[in-house]
Design a protein around this motif. Structure first.
Motif, mmCIF file in Angstrom:
data_model
loop_
_atom_site.group_PDB
_atom_site.id
_atom_site.type_symbol
_atom_site.label_atom_id
_atom_site.label_comp_id
_atom_site.label_asym_id
_atom_site.label_seq_id
_atom_site.Cartn_x
_atom_site.Cartn_y
_atom_site.Cartn_z
ATOM 1 N N ILE A 66 0.848 -1.204 -0.061
ATOM 2 C CA ILE A 66 0.028 -0.155 0.049
ATOM 3 C C ILE A 66 0.884 1.384 0.162
ATOM 4 O O ILE A 66 2.020 1.305 0.817
ATOM 5 N N PHE A 67 0.526 2.033 -0.957
ATOM 6 C CA PHE A 67 1.198 3.268 -0.848
ATOM 7 C C PHE A 67 0.529 4.539 -0.054
ATOM 8 O O PHE A 67 -0.482 4.983 -0.552
ATOM 9 N N CYS A 101 -4.224 2.639 -4.555
ATOM 10 C CA CYS A 101 -2.912 2.571 -3.889
ATOM 11 C C CYS A 101 -2.516 1.176 -3.484
ATOM 12 O O CYS A 101 -1.459 1.177 -2.644
ATOM 13 N N THR A 121 -3.214 -2.850 -9.347
ATOM 14 C CA THR A 121 -3.806 -2.557 -8.304
ATOM 15 C C THR A 121 -5.275 -2.930 -8.007
ATOM 16 O O THR A 121 -5.693 -3.631 -9.140
ATOM 17 N N LEU A 127 0.618 0.779 -11.541
ATOM 18 C CA LEU A 127 1.395 1.848 -10.925
ATOM 19 C C LEU A 127 2.718 1.645 -11.716
ATOM 20 O O LEU A 127 3.212 0.676 -11.899
ATOM 21 N N ASN A 143 4.051 6.979 -10.209
ATOM 22 C CA ASN A 143 3.156 7.290 -11.231
ATOM 23 C C ASN A 143 3.328 8.644 -11.758
ATOM 24 O O ASN A 143 2.467 9.389 -11.974
ATOM 25 N N VAL A 166 -1.258 12.090 -2.876
ATOM 26 C CA VAL A 166 -2.334 11.052 -3.333
ATOM 27 C C VAL A 166 -2.434 10.574 -4.603
ATOM 28 O O VAL A 166 -2.216 11.427 -5.363
ATOM 29 N N LEU A 167 -2.183 9.256 -4.607
ATOM 30 C CA LEU A 167 -2.086 8.563 -6.097
ATOM 31 C C LEU A 167 -3.605 8.698 -6.534
ATOM 32 O O LEU A 167 -4.580 8.032 -6.062
#
Length: 544
Positions: A66-67, A101, A121, A127, A143, A166-167
């Motif tokens: 998790i990112f 994410c 994902t 990603l 990204n 935030v992605l």
């Protein structure tokens, strides 16, 4: 070393210093437990998880990467979205962000390359990771939207990477992305006129055709098309549309656009990992290579002439869409119409040995498993030797130990560019036995297709006439001739695509070191198979 890692490494090396990768292990807590321990950093993302209802599965057993954006990143996202609070943002949008994410696998930064991560994902998009140099410091990027601040935090149900933004997932299809960018107006019109715009306008999640779920577009900008002599779409159509109806599958304009679309989602790192890529144009491929830091397509040596390729601009490529990735080609290119031509391949002439002037055609060089040239591969334990001797064509050859137990069971090599067509294949070698009982019988295959005849490095040519030898699958290939330097016909093969292909020697019986490979000839089946022959200095000798 894989090409994707090479690009990332080059980017990192360009920096004055590299940001340290901060890692932490905490097997006692889950992802949720770790975030809850540091509300000053993660209360914003925890609130998102509470709103979406996703905190439950991240707080129990699993295997995730998790990112996680920190609080500053979440606050910036809320502001840029035109909202004052997280609660005022559409819940589905937040659900999409969370899914985007998270990957259902544990992926450490050591597995990152300059390209897409190996799994989708949970949102269903890829990603990509890379490197960014800011103020002399290189950081890993995700990204092109965020930098990793803290990496590889190991918890009981996965790995956490903390990021500074935030992605957000892609929201446009490839078609919509092109249509929204005025610099691709001519190319977009060609897509519409051929009907391929609709093909590129289906999100991967809604595409029932597995072959075209993910696609890659090598788009030409208006400036690239203009530079090729076409100021408008009408000019492009006049040049390529030989039927006048670009919707027809065999229309040349339709094939031109097909040729710019690759099957699968291929970021730049994926493109340079392979020497060729299948396009929507039937049986047509684009070739690819990494030259320094440039990603080039169709940059080939063909029939002794270098054909300059087209660069894919790194700064404006790798654009993710809901159904693939978009790259910006800096030049104009189209399907090349070629007829089969003979290829007389000197297997001992390759870039890596040419880059060693103290050895190239001067002295032997022993390769190991860790430094094999890029076009050759063996499983081990043996590798190969670049060898020099004045009696071979161009004065050099490859000595390839094959068999077992202390030698490789097979060897694979990438051919030069072969134009699609039917060829007879000749293996040219000097016969030698390591001992009186030595034997080395090999099966030859090309792209997995087994050739009709085997060849044996310990078998000499028959002593008979030229015509009788050809009938038995033999020929002289040197001038002057010698039955110790013979060429064995291993069969005829149909090469279906114009590209480099994989030729493999697989030992069936016997083993020895002294397998002396000099050349391999690919000659169109309707052409003279016996000439030219070659002098030791490489000069071709035509039929008298």
């Amino acid at each position: 070393m894989k090409a994707g890692y090479i690009i990332l490494l080059m980017l990192c090396c360009a920096a004055c210093k590299k940001a340290p990768i901060i890692s932490q292990t905490s097997d006692e807590v889950t992802i949720i437990g770790y975030l809850e321990k540091d509300p000053e950093q993660f209360s914003g993302f925890l609130k998102i998880l509470k709103i979406t209802g996703d905190e439950g599965f991240l707080g129990v057993y699993g295997s995730y990467t998790i990112f996680v954006p920190n609080n500053d990143a979440v606050a910036s996202f809320v502001k840029s979205s035109g909202h004052n609070t997280l609660e005022s943002i559409d819940v589905q949008q937040l659900k999409d962000l969370v899914k985007f994410c998270i990957l259902q696998d544990t992926i450490n930064t050591t597995a990152f390359s300059d390209g897409k991560l190996p799994q989708l994902t949970m949102y269903g998009q890829y990603l990509i990771t890379g490197a960014n140099n800011t103020d002399g410091v290189t950081r890993i990027t995700v990204n092109r939207q965020a930098k990793i601040l803290k990496a590889n935090v190991r918890v009981s149900n996965g790995i956490i990477h903390v990021v500074d933004n935030v992605l957000t997932p892609a929201t446009q299809t490839l078609a919509a992305m092109l249509a929204s960018n005025p610099k691709y107006s001519i190319f977009t019109q060609a897509l519409r006129e051929t009907g391929l715009f609709d093909t590129l306008n289906i999100p991967a999640s809604g595409n029932t055709d597995s072959a075209s779920t993910w696609l890659t577009v090598l788009a030409e900008s208006d400036s690239a098309i203009n530079a090729a002599g076409f100021s408008t779409y009408a000019g492009l159509k006049a040049r390529y549309s030989h039927t006048g109806d670009p919707t027809q599958l065999d229309d040349s304009l339709h094939l031109y656009v097909d040729y710019h679309i690759l099957y699968g989602v291929k970021y730049l790192a994926d493109i340079v990992m392979s020497t060729s890529h299948t396009t929507l144009a039937p049986l047509e491929v684009v070739t690819s290579k990494l030259s320094g830091q440039k990603v080039l397509i169709n940059d080939d040596d063909f029939n002794g002439v270098h054909e300059t390729g087209v660069e894919l601009d790194r700064s404006t490529s790798d654009n993710s869409a809901t159904n693939g990735v978009l790259h910006n080609a800096l030049g104009h290119f189209a399907v090349k119409i070629r007829n089969p031509v003979p290829v007389y391949w000197d297997v001992a002439d390759f870039p890596e040995i040419r880059n060693l002037p103290a050895y190239f055609r001067k002295q032997n060089y022993v390769y190991s498993l860790t430094n094999m040239p890029s076009g050759f591969s063996v499983p081990g334990p043996s590798a190969m030797t670049y060898a020099v001797a004045s009696t071979y064509v161009n004065g050099d050859f490859l000595m390839i130990p094959l068999g077992g137990p202390g030698r490789s069971a097979y060897m694979e090599m990438k051919t030069p560019l072969l134009v699609k067509g039917k060829y007879k294949v000749w293996i040219c070698y000097r016969v030698q036995k390591q001992s009186s009982s030595s034997n080395n019988l090999n099966q030859i295959s090309i792209d997995g297709e087994v050739m009709q005849r085997t060849m044996n490095f310990t078998t000499a040519m028959p002593a008979t006439t030229e015509g009788e030898m050809e009938a038995q699958g033999w020929k002289w290939y040197t001038d002057p001739t010698s039955n110790s330097w013979g060429a064995r016909l291993v069969g005829t093969i149909e090469i279906k695509t114009t590209e480099r292909h994989t030729l493999r020697f697989t030992t069936l019986t016997g083993t020895q070191n002294n397998n002396n490979l000099d050349m391999i000839h690919f000659i169109p089946q309707d052409m003279d198979q016996l000439y030219p022959r070659f002098k030791a200095d490489g000069t071709p000798v035509p039929r008298p």
